[in-house]
Design a protein around this motif. Structure first.
Motif, PDB file in Angstrom:
ATOM      1  N   HIS A  35       0.804  -1.223   0.000  1.00  0.00           N
ATOM      2  CA  HIS A  35       0.000   0.000   0.000  1.00  0.00           C
ATOM      3  C   HIS A  35       0.835   1.269   0.000  1.00  0.00           C
ATOM      4  CE1 HIS A  35      -2.967  -2.974   1.511  1.00  0.00           C
ATOM      5  NE2 HIS A  35      -3.860  -2.188   0.918  1.00  0.00           N
ATOM      6  N   LEU A  36       2.138   1.129  -0.066  1.00  0.00           N
ATOM      7  CA  LEU A  36       3.015   2.288   0.092  1.00  0.00           C
ATOM      8  C   LEU A  36       2.938   3.226  -1.114  1.00  0.00           C
ATOM      9  CD1 LEU A  36       4.953   3.303   2.256  1.00  0.00           C
ATOM     10  CD2 LEU A  36       6.822   2.183   1.032  1.00  0.00           C
ATOM     11  N   SER A  37       2.747   4.500  -0.856  1.00  0.00           N
ATOM     12  CA  SER A  37       2.740   5.522  -1.902  1.00  0.00           C
ATOM     13  C   SER A  37       3.038   6.863  -1.239  1.00  0.00           C
ATOM     14  CB  SER A  37       1.379   5.583  -2.600  1.00  0.00           C
ATOM     15  OG  SER A  37       0.416   6.170  -1.742  1.00  0.00           O
ATOM     16  N   PRO A  38       3.421   7.878  -2.018  1.00  0.00           N
ATOM     17  CA  PRO A  38       3.691   9.203  -1.415  1.00  0.00           C
ATOM     18  C   PRO A  38       2.505   9.763  -0.647  1.00  0.00           C
ATOM     19  CG  PRO A  38       4.550   9.120  -3.659  1.00  0.00           C
ATOM     20  CD  PRO A  38       3.742   7.863  -3.455  1.00  0.00           C
ATOM     21  N   LEU A  66      13.250   5.168   0.305  1.00  0.00           N
ATOM     22  CA  LEU A  66      14.237   6.026  -0.353  1.00  0.00           C
ATOM     23  C   LEU A  66      13.804   6.516  -1.732  1.00  0.00           C
ATOM     24  CD1 LEU A  66      17.046   7.310  -0.067  1.00  0.00           C
ATOM     25  CD2 LEU A  66      18.018   5.235  -1.080  1.00  0.00           C
ATOM     26  N   PRO A  67      13.162   5.685  -2.576  1.00  0.00           N
ATOM     27  CA  PRO A  67      12.776   6.186  -3.917  1.00  0.00           C
ATOM     28  C   PRO A  67      11.542   7.074  -3.907  1.00  0.00           C
ATOM     29  CG  PRO A  67      12.961   3.761  -3.846  1.00  0.00           C
ATOM     30  CD  PRO A  67      12.901   4.242  -2.441  1.00  0.00           C
ATOM     31  N   LEU A  75      12.003   8.390   6.792  1.00  0.00           N
ATOM     32  CA  LEU A  75      13.364   7.847   6.945  1.00  0.00           C
ATOM     33  C   LEU A  75      14.038   8.446   8.172  1.00  0.00           C
ATOM     34  CD1 LEU A  75      14.499   7.849   3.206  1.00  0.00           C
ATOM     35  CD2 LEU A  75      14.317   5.831   4.687  1.00  0.00           C
ATOM     36  N   GLY A  76      13.800   9.728   8.407  1.00  0.00           N
ATOM     37  CA  GLY A  76      14.376  10.359   9.592  1.00  0.00           C
ATOM     38  C   GLY A  76      13.855   9.731  10.873  1.00  0.00           C
ATOM     39  N   PRO A 124      13.435  10.915  -6.273  1.00  0.00           N
ATOM     40  CA  PRO A 124      14.638  11.720  -6.035  1.00  0.00           C
ATOM     41  C   PRO A 124      15.785  11.283  -6.948  1.00  0.00           C
ATOM     42  CG  PRO A 124      13.692  10.961  -3.960  1.00  0.00           C
ATOM     43  CD  PRO A 124      12.956  10.250  -5.053  1.00  0.00           C
ATOM     44  N   THR A 125      16.622  12.237  -7.335  1.00  0.00           N
ATOM     45  CA  THR A 125      17.798  11.914  -8.142  1.00  0.00           C
ATOM     46  C   THR A 125      18.801  11.152  -7.288  1.00  0.00           C
ATOM     47  OG1 THR A 125      18.954  13.945  -7.554  1.00  0.00           O
ATOM     48  CG2 THR A 125      17.485  14.040  -9.467  1.00  0.00           C
ATOM     49  N   ASN A 126      19.797  10.581  -7.924  1.00  0.00           N
ATOM     50  CA  ASN A 126      20.822   9.841  -7.183  1.00  0.00           C
ATOM     51  C   ASN A 126      21.542  10.727  -6.179  1.00  0.00           C
ATOM     52  OD1 ASN A 126      20.414   7.307  -8.188  1.00  0.00           O
ATOM     53  ND2 ASN A 126      21.986   7.435  -9.765  1.00  0.00           N
TER      54      ASN A 126
END
Length: 617
Positions: A35-38, A66-67, A75-76, A124-126
């Motif tokens: 179910h993960l989404s922004p 992370l993506p 994440l924090g 996010p970019t690398n």
């Protein structure tokens, strides 16, 4: 896509109602992943405030979050409340994966303004991921309370270095990370407009909010020194990578400072460019921050930096093995080029920024010669000039500084060492791609050559260069050295080899080669040969005109000009006429290139005619 304020009700309901103990932790992870989404991240971050839950599942969320755009807050929270030993390993794994993916992004892409680089809903970019992971490590490492924290730090730092690409954004993130880990706090970068943004995980007071290490142990008293040396080594490697990818023009800027009259009137100097151009300003500021951080970490002793440059690497091949963790600071080497760059920065700052730091007690012989031998042409003379541009710049900058301060010799100097040093520097002047570095190398070579007190040794180097050097531009430099020596001998009324016929008699066979073989060359061969040797022939023809002047008649061996006309000027004139006629009669295809070659040939012809007239007078 729905906004976070109207997140999918079903997804939020699923991840809320299945919370343990309604399901076990592994099952809950599976439900969460599906179910993960922004859109549900704000609700997930609230759920993760449960320290017990995050201790059990946090480490498995790193690669999932992370993506996702906006995943930094979750994440924090994972970094603050998850098991720090498990989460730090997952962050390290993510950095290793990032290293494998990094080949697709150029450094230019990494430093474009973030609002243009990604939209609100894009991954996010690398470089953004790299910065996020560093922020997580900044939270995680202070939480790890173990007997040997250096083992965790060593593993993380190696992963960071492997994933690091020397963009401004990534480097600023590294600086912030080391500040936090080391506890060395400095003021932020000077405020000004910048396109460089660093994703930061805002957690308020991390010390107050972070959960304790559930496996805490008392730290070994030797660990503080090991961790400091790890950070010193890390910063030295980052400095090496950044400078080699972002030119600082140390040597050219020092030349401008030492002799402002050489700056072309009406053209912006490099000093002005680095004061006015925001991109160049940023390079200076970032390097300044890295150097300041190295000093805060205790890395400022010239003796230590020089020792690290020449230290033999005795590290076993299996250096990343867990059994090979450092057990003392001496086990941890600094980056050799990074140490060189630190020395260069200290010297450069003392000149351009008038810093009060002590200067190294060095001289061109033996110290600079040793640096050149260590960094330049390590795979043989044929590779000289192919070294990293930052390394070449640093070596030349130190040499120019020593030459300017008249620090030539401190101890015995063997002739072979003198000639070898000149050969390496002169090959740099011929082969380095950068025109500013070529000029700096030429200027340094010239100064060191002319400074040697023995005239016959100076003549030996000039003659050897004329005889053996395969590079026409460098042979042209040798002609200019000979001319400078003759002028100096006349001005000083010296009775050395350059004030008599000895110098020209010795150099004549190599200075004025027999060009009669050009008569047998085809038009194509002749065009190629004259184009390649044009710099040398122009230098020689101008030199002939120079020594034809009455005031230099006493240094010209009897009959030499007649021989020069017969074996050198005459055949060269015939070849020039033949090649120019062929070019002018050629098809107009590639006209620009043909016109350029024809212009060079006309100029050469004019100088030859001028010389012949002068000789006949």
């Amino acid at each position: 896509m729905a906004s976070s304020s109207s997140a999918p009700v079903d997804a939020i309901k699923a991840i809320t109602e299945s919370l343990p103990p309604a399901s076990d932790y592994m099952t809950y992870l599976t439900i969460l992943e599906s179910h993960l989404s922004p859109d549900i991240l704000p609700q997930l971050n609230d759920i993760l405030q449960d320290a017990e839950l995050t201790q059990n599942i946090g480490w498995d969320l790193v690669h999932l979050l992370l993506p996702l755009p906006g995943g930094e807050k979750c994440l924090g929270t994972v970094a603050r409340l998850g098991n720090p030993r498990e989460v730090v390993l997952k962050v390290t794994e993510a950095l290793e994966l990032l290293k494998l993916e990094a080949g697709g992004e150029s450094e230019e892409e990494e430093d474009i303004p973030q609002e243009k680089a990604q939209s609100a809903n894009s991954e996010p970019t690398n470089v953004d991921k790299f910065c996020i992971l560093l922020n997580l490590l900044s939270t995680l490492h202070p939480r790890i309370k173990t007997k040997y924290p250096s083992r965790f730090l060593s593993t993380s730092l190696m992963a960071v270095l492997a994933a690091y690409r020397p963009s401004n954004q990534a480097t600023l993130a590294v600086i912030s990370f080391v500040h936090t880990i080391s506890g060395k706090k400095r003021p932020p970068l000077p405020g000004r407009k910048s396109s460089v943004n660093i994703p930061v995980v805002a957690n308020g007071s991390q010390a107050a909010e972070s959960a304790p290490d559930p496996e805490a142990q008392e730290e070994d008293p030797r660990e503080a020194a090991i961790q400091q040396k790890l950070l010193q080594s890390f910063i030295s490697h980052v400095l090496e990578d950044y400078v080699n990818a972002n030119s600082l023009e140390w040597s050219a800027r020092l030349q401008e400072s030492f002799d402002p009259t050489k700056v072309v009137i009406g053209r912006r100097s490099l000093g002005e460019a680095y004061r006015e151009d925001p991109n160049l300003q940023t390079r200076d500021i970032i390097v300044g921050q890295l150097v300041a951080l190295a000093k805060d970490l205790g890395l400022s002793s010239y003796e230590e930096l020089l020792a690290s440059i020449y230290k033999t690497d005795e590290t076993p091949e299996d250096e990343e093995s867990e059994e090979n963790y450092p057990t003392s600071p001496d086990d941890i080497p600094l980056a050799q080029a990074g140490s060189l760059f630190l020395i260069t920065c200290f010297v450069f700052s003392s000149v351009l920024f008038e810093s009060k730091a002590p200067q190294p007690a060095l001289s061109i012989f033996p110290h600079h010669a040793k640096l050149v031998k260590h960094f330049i042409g390590t795979s043989g003379p044929a590779t000289i000039g192919s070294e990293a541009q930052g390394t070449i710049d640093a070596v030349l900058a130190i040499g120019l500084w020593l030459e300017h301060n008249n620090q030539f010799v401190s101890g015995p100097l063997e002739d072979d060492d003198f000639l070898q040093h000149l050969q390496s520097l002169s090959l740099l002047s011929a082969n380095t791609p950068s025109p500013t570095l070529r000029y700096a190398a030429h200027a340094l070579t010239s100064s060191i050559l002319h400074a040697h007190p023995v005239d016959r040794l100076r003549l030996t180097f000039i003659s050897d260069t004329l005889e053996h050097c395969p590079y026409e531009t460098l042979k042209g430099s040798a002609v200019s050295w000979l001319k400078e020596e003759i002028i100096t001998a006349k001005d000083r009324k010296s009775e050395n080899v350059f004030g008599t016929t000895t110098a020209l008699a010795a150099a004549q066979p190599y200075l004025f080669p027999d060009t009669s073989a050009l008569a047998d060359a085809t038009e194509e061969e002749l065009e190629q040969e004259l184009a390649q040797s044009f710099p040398y022939h122009m230098a020689v023809v101008n030199f002939i005109y120079f020594i034809s002047a009455e005031q230099y008649a006493h240094i010209v061996p009897p009959g030499m000009m007649t021989v020069v006309e017969e074996i050198y000027l005459g055949p060269l004139r015939d070849a020039q006429v033949k090649s120019l006629s062929a070019l002018e009669a050629a098809d107009t295809d590639g006209k620009g290139e043909i016109e350029g070659s024809a212009m060079d040939l006309r100029l050469l012809g004019d100088r030859i005619a001028l010389c012949s007239t002068k000789i006949d007078e």
